[in-house]
Every structure is written in C-alpha cells, then in structure tokens.
Scaffold this active site. Structure first.
Site, PDB file in Angstrom:
ATOM      1  CE  LYS A 170      31.745  39.159  29.836  1.00 25.05           C
ATOM      2  NZ  LYS A 170      32.283  39.771  31.074  1.00 25.05           N
ATOM      3  CE1 TYR A 207      35.833  35.927  32.634  1.00 20.30           C
ATOM      4  CE2 TYR A 207      33.823  34.635  32.558  1.00 20.30           C
ATOM      5  CZ  TYR A 207      34.582  35.705  32.123  1.00 20.30           C
ATOM      6  OH  TYR A 207      34.082  36.559  31.161  1.00 20.30           O
ATOM      7  CG  PHE A 216      34.434  39.750  40.605  1.00 20.99           C
ATOM      8  CD1 PHE A 216      34.638  38.938  39.502  1.00 20.99           C
ATOM      9  CD2 PHE A 216      35.426  40.665  40.950  1.00 20.99           C
ATOM     10  CE1 PHE A 216      35.795  39.032  38.738  1.00 20.99           C
ATOM     11  CE2 PHE A 216      36.593  40.767  40.188  1.00 20.99           C
ATOM     12  CZ  PHE A 216      36.778  39.946  39.081  1.00 20.99           C
ATOM     13  NE  ARG A 248      42.182  44.556  27.607  1.00 21.74           N
ATOM     14  CZ  ARG A 248      41.548  43.906  28.578  1.00 21.74           C
ATOM     15  NH1 ARG A 248      40.904  42.768  28.314  1.00 21.74           N
ATOM     16  NH2 ARG A 248      41.557  44.356  29.812  1.00 21.74           N
ATOM     17  CB  THR A 280      36.033  46.098  33.139  1.00 16.39           C
ATOM     18  OG1 THR A 280      37.234  45.636  32.533  1.00 16.39           O
ATOM     19  CG2 THR A 280      35.315  44.929  33.784  1.00 16.39           C
ATOM     20  NE  ARG A 289      33.205  45.053  28.537  1.00 14.82           N
ATOM     21  CZ  ARG A 289      34.429  44.661  28.844  1.00 14.82           C
ATOM     22  NH1 ARG A 289      35.421  45.541  28.961  1.00 14.82           N
ATOM     23  NH2 ARG A 289      34.680  43.375  29.034  1.00 14.82           N
ATOM     24  CG  ASN A 310      31.468  43.285  31.302  1.00 18.17           C
ATOM     25  OD1 ASN A 310      31.152  42.169  30.917  1.00 18.17           O
ATOM     26  ND2 ASN A 310      32.678  43.579  31.737  1.00 18.17           N
ATOM     27  CG  HIS A 360      36.026  37.736  27.894  1.00 19.04           C
ATOM     28  ND1 HIS A 360      36.693  38.054  29.054  1.00 19.04           N
ATOM     29  CD2 HIS A 360      36.883  37.003  27.147  1.00 19.04           C
ATOM     30  CE1 HIS A 360      37.910  37.521  28.999  1.00 19.04           C
ATOM     31  NE2 HIS A 360      38.053  36.871  27.858  1.00 19.04           N
ATOM     32  CD  GLU A 365      40.508  34.402  27.535  1.00 20.83           C
ATOM     33  OE1 GLU A 365      40.809  34.778  28.684  1.00 20.83           O
ATOM     34  OE2 GLU A 365      40.132  35.183  26.642  1.00 20.83           O
TER      35      GLU A 365
END
Ligand code: CMP
Length: 139
Positions: free
Chosen positions: A11, A51, A59, A87, A93, A104, A114, A117, A128
């Site tokens: 990100k 998204y 948010f 993950r 998250t 993270r 964060n 993704h 995606e």
C-alpha cells in the site's frame, strides 16, 4: 475450489517509505513465488472499484482516498495454502494486534495504512488478481 494462489498489494504508506524491497523479501522468504508484479498509481475510481465490497463501511471514503494517494505494488503469489498462509504472514488488519514477525507488525502504521492487503478467500484472490493482471501476465 481451493487454489494455490493469492493476491497482495503493497500500500501507499509502504511504497512511499521505500519498503517495497523489504516486504517482497519477507514474502519470498515466507515461501511464496511471485507470479505477477507491477507498480501502479490507482485513480480514486479504480481504488473504489477494487474495494467495492466495503462500499457501505464507514471507512470506505477514506480508504479510497488513501489507496489513490500514492503508488501501490500489486502481485499474485503462489504457495500451497496461499490465502491462509499469506494472511498469517501479514498479520492482523490492525497492526496493534499483529503478531511478532509479521509484515504488518514490522511495517504497518495504522489500521488504514496497514502496509499490505491480502485476499480473504480463493475466490477473491482470483477476482483481485484478474483486476490487475491479464491472463498472459500470470505465469
Ligand atoms: P485490507 O485488508 O486491504 O481490507 C480493507 C482495508 O480497509 C483494510 O485492509 C484497511 O486498510 C482499511 N480499513 C480502514 N479502517 C478499517 C477498519 N476499521 N476495519 C477494517 N479495515 C479498515
């Protein structure tokens, strides 16, 4: 159907602070093969489309603004049990809850910024990945 691929984005907070290499290293050291890779500046429209599932969340507006505030790095990754294992590698998250040794924990600044993704299901990983890469870019 279970697949051995997942999708990630590095990100804007992480790309702007020169953590692309550090994060890709953690991904490769975690046993993932990089199938596809590109750096992209998303327009607010494209970020909003990506998204779209979060459209009703409070948010969403800020997320779209943030995700189009600087370049992201999109990647398709391959490994057995890719979605779940990725993950685990990225952590929670909210970085305040992310385990030691996760991406993270090391790089994320906040629940929004964060660092990375990770797809939450095989189905979304495919959707995606296809959002960013044509079939001939996925090898
Ligand atoms: P990601 O895994 O990309 O999925 C949705 C993103 O929304 C999430 O990471 C965060 O960057 C962002 N976000 C911002 N606020 C929240 C929140 N309260 N809960 C979940 N995600 C949030």
């Amino acid at each position: 159907m279970a697949t051995n691929r997942t999708f990630t984005m590095i990100k804007p907070d992480a790309t702007q602070e020169n953590h692309i290499g550090g994060i890709l290293s953690m991904i490769e050291e975690g046993g993932f093969r990089i199938v596809s890779l590109k750096k992209v500046l998303l327009t607010p429209e494209r970020a909003g489309q990506f998204y779209e599932v979060h459209k009703e969340r409070p948010f969403y507006g800020d997320l779209v603004k943030y995700m189009s505030s600087g370049p992201i790095v999109a990647a398709i990754l391959e490994k057995d049990n890719a979605v779940a294992d990725f993950r685990t590698l990225i952590g929670a998250t909210n970085p305040a809850q992310a385990a030691e040794g996760t991406i993270r924990k090391k790089y994320a600044k906040s629940i929004e910024a964060n660092a990375v993704h990770g797809s939450d299901s095989d189905e979304n990983a495919q959707i995606e990945g296809n959002f960013f890469f044509t079939a001939d870019e996925q090898f």
